[in-house]
Motif scaffolding. Structure first.
Motif, short mmCIF file in Angstrom:
data_model
loop_
_atom_site.label_atom_id
_atom_site.label_comp_id
_atom_site.label_asym_id
_atom_site.label_seq_id
_atom_site.Cartn_x
_atom_site.Cartn_y
_atom_site.Cartn_z
N HIS A 17 0.83 -1.21 0.00
CA HIS A 17 0.00 0.00 0.00
C HIS A 17 0.86 1.25 0.00
CE1 HIS A 17 -4.13 1.64 0.73
NE2 HIS A 17 -3.40 2.72 0.96
N GLN A 18 0.91 1.91 -1.14
CA GLN A 18 1.55 3.21 -1.24
C GLN A 18 0.94 3.98 -2.40
OE1 GLN A 18 4.13 3.75 -3.97
NE2 GLN A 18 3.16 1.88 -4.68
N HIS A 19 1.30 5.25 -2.52
CA HIS A 19 0.64 6.14 -3.48
C HIS A 19 1.66 6.93 -4.29
CE1 HIS A 19 -3.09 5.51 -1.16
NE2 HIS A 19 -2.38 5.79 -0.09
N TYR A 20 1.27 7.24 -5.51
CA TYR A 20 1.96 8.24 -6.33
C TYR A 20 0.96 9.34 -6.67
CZ TYR A 20 5.34 4.48 -7.46
OH TYR A 20 6.27 3.47 -7.41
N LEU A 47 -1.26 5.99 -13.21
CA LEU A 47 -0.59 5.03 -12.35
C LEU A 47 -0.13 3.80 -13.13
CD1 LEU A 47 -2.86 5.11 -9.16
CD2 LEU A 47 -0.67 6.25 -9.50
N LEU A 48 -0.97 3.33 -14.03
CA LEU A 48 -0.59 2.16 -14.84
C LEU A 48 0.62 2.48 -15.71
CD1 LEU A 48 -4.17 0.96 -15.81
CD2 LEU A 48 -2.49 -0.38 -14.53
N ALA A 49 0.66 3.68 -16.26
CA ALA A 49 1.82 4.07 -17.07
C ALA A 49 3.08 4.17 -16.22
CB ALA A 49 1.54 5.40 -17.77
N GLU A 98 -4.26 22.18 4.06
CA GLU A 98 -3.11 23.07 4.23
C GLU A 98 -2.22 22.61 5.39
OE1 GLU A 98 -4.39 27.07 4.62
OE2 GLU A 98 -5.25 27.18 2.59
N GLN A 99 -2.78 21.87 6.32
CA GLN A 99 -2.01 21.37 7.45
C GLN A 99 -1.12 20.18 7.05
OE1 GLN A 99 -5.45 22.12 7.80
NE2 GLN A 99 -4.70 24.12 8.50
N MET A 100 -1.30 19.66 5.85
CA MET A 100 -0.53 18.51 5.38
C MET A 100 0.54 18.95 4.39
SD MET A 100 -3.68 15.83 4.72
CE MET A 100 -4.84 15.40 6.01
N ALA A 101 1.36 19.90 4.79
CA ALA A 101 2.31 20.53 3.87
C ALA A 101 3.24 19.51 3.22
CB ALA A 101 3.12 21.59 4.61
N VAL A 102 3.64 18.48 3.95
CA VAL A 102 4.59 17.51 3.41
C VAL A 102 4.01 16.72 2.23
CG1 VAL A 102 3.91 15.61 4.97
CG2 VAL A 102 6.27 15.74 4.09
N LEU A 103 2.69 16.68 2.13
CA LEU A 103 2.05 15.94 1.04
C LEU A 103 1.77 16.80 -0.18
CD1 LEU A 103 -0.56 13.75 2.99
CD2 LEU A 103 1.86 13.29 2.52
N ARG A 104 1.94 18.10 -0.05
CA ARG A 104 1.57 19.03 -1.12
C ARG A 104 2.72 19.18 -2.13
NH1 ARG A 104 -3.11 21.97 0.68
NH2 ARG A 104 -2.61 23.84 -0.53
N GLN A 105 3.15 18.04 -2.69
CA GLN A 105 4.19 17.99 -3.70
C GLN A 105 4.05 16.68 -4.46
OE1 GLN A 105 8.21 17.10 -1.89
NE2 GLN A 105 7.09 17.51 0.01
N ASP A 106 4.81 16.53 -5.52
CA ASP A 106 4.73 15.31 -6.34
C ASP A 106 5.47 14.17 -5.65
OD1 ASP A 106 3.47 16.96 -8.13
OD2 ASP A 106 5.09 16.94 -9.62
N TYR A 107 4.89 12.97 -5.76
CA TYR A 107 5.54 11.74 -5.30
C TYR A 107 5.41 10.68 -6.38
CZ TYR A 107 5.88 13.61 -0.56
OH TYR A 107 6.21 14.38 0.53
N GLY A 108 6.51 10.00 -6.67
CA GLY A 108 6.48 9.00 -7.72
C GLY A 108 7.54 7.93 -7.52
#
Length: 279
Positions: free
Chosen positions: A7-10, A64-66, A23-33
């Motif tokens: 279980h993880q996300h991009y 996600l599939l790509a 706005e309180q989740m600043a660490v998530l407000r960027q790209d992850y891949g």
């Protein structure tokens, strides 16, 4: 035996696309891949990971599939399609050329009335089509709707269902209370559970191992290792801890198990349930 982070996300972060990221989740407000995740997987000895949807949008599923097609290691996608759509069976036929799509998920916890959504006739029809085509369904609810989730799971027993994040327990009420809540779901042999997402459920954003380990113990008693799987919930876990902390918490929880039991949790269960194999 494969070792899988189940279980993880991009995401490519856009505020309008992910309204649940406040706005309180600043660490998530960027790209992850994949570029950020793959070193973490390698460091902890994983052969691959399952990428799980975070947005109720079919375009995200295609993205996600790509992405996983270009990733190293064993991969799979738990995506999103409109499960209540009368066109769902046709969409499954169109997706036969996407072998990396291993399951679907809906953000049931964000519905105004999650229990009522699980009861919808259109959802029942969609689940019948989903299970007939051999796709896993990930159940995302909180502790408030575990009873409704158990009734839902009992109706749909033709293929695997997987409870995400232990059903988001009420940590403050303790593991014994959660163990009672989870009994009806755990009694169903086609339901598995992800050991994921616990550190972000702790009250006040703080957690300690001794506070969460009893939930792992209760899950082991309820489901057994053969129906449990590790999931980092990265990058959401970053709200409360890093990847290594999540890994070490699970490592501590399963340390007393036999090698075979540990292997099930670290990848065997996920490989079996989601039909993951080396390419």
């Amino acid at each position: 035996m494969l070792r899988i982070d189940a279980h993880q996300h991009y995401w490519r972060y856009r505020p309008q696309g992910y309204p649940w990221i406040s706005e309180q989740m600043a660490v998530l407000r960027q790209d992850y891949g994949p570029a950020q995740l793959e070193p973490l997987l390698q460091r902890h000895g994983f052969d691959g990971a399952l990428v799980v949807q975070a947005r109720q949008c079919e375009q995200e599923t295609r993205t996600l599939l790509a992405q996983v097609q270009q990733s190293r290691g064993v991969s799979g996608v738990v995506g999103w399609l409109d499960i209540a759509s009368p066109q769902l069976p046709q969409r499954f036929d169109e997706l036969r050329q996407q072998p990396l799509l291993r399951g679907l998920r809906h953000l049931v916890q964000d519905e105004p009335q999650p229990a009522a959504w699980l009861e919808r006739q259109a959802v029942r029809c969609g689940m019948q089509a989903l299970q007939r085509h051999g796709y896993v369904y990930d159940i995302l609810v909180t502790h408030r709707d575990l009873a409704a989730a158990a009734q839902f799971a009992a109706r749909h027993d033709d293929y695997w269902l997987v409870l995400d994040h232990l059903g988001k327990p009420d940590i403050a009420r303790g593991a014994q209370h959660w163990a009672q809540q989870i009994k009806p779901l755990a009694a169903l042999p086609h339901v598995a559970c992800k050991l994921s997402g616990l550190i972000t459920e702790a009250p006040g954003g703080g957690w300690q191992a001794q506070q969460l380990l009893p939930f792992f113990e209760a899950a082991l008693e309820a489901f057994g290792p053969q129906r449990l799987m590790f999931g980092s919930d990265w990058p959401v876990c970053l709200l409360a801890g890093d990847y290594g902390q999540v890994y070490r918490l699970c490592e501590q929880a399963v340390a007393a198990l036999s090698p075979a039991q540990q292997a099930a949790i670290w990848g065997g269960t996920a490989s079996r349930v989601y039909s993951l194999t080396r390419g």
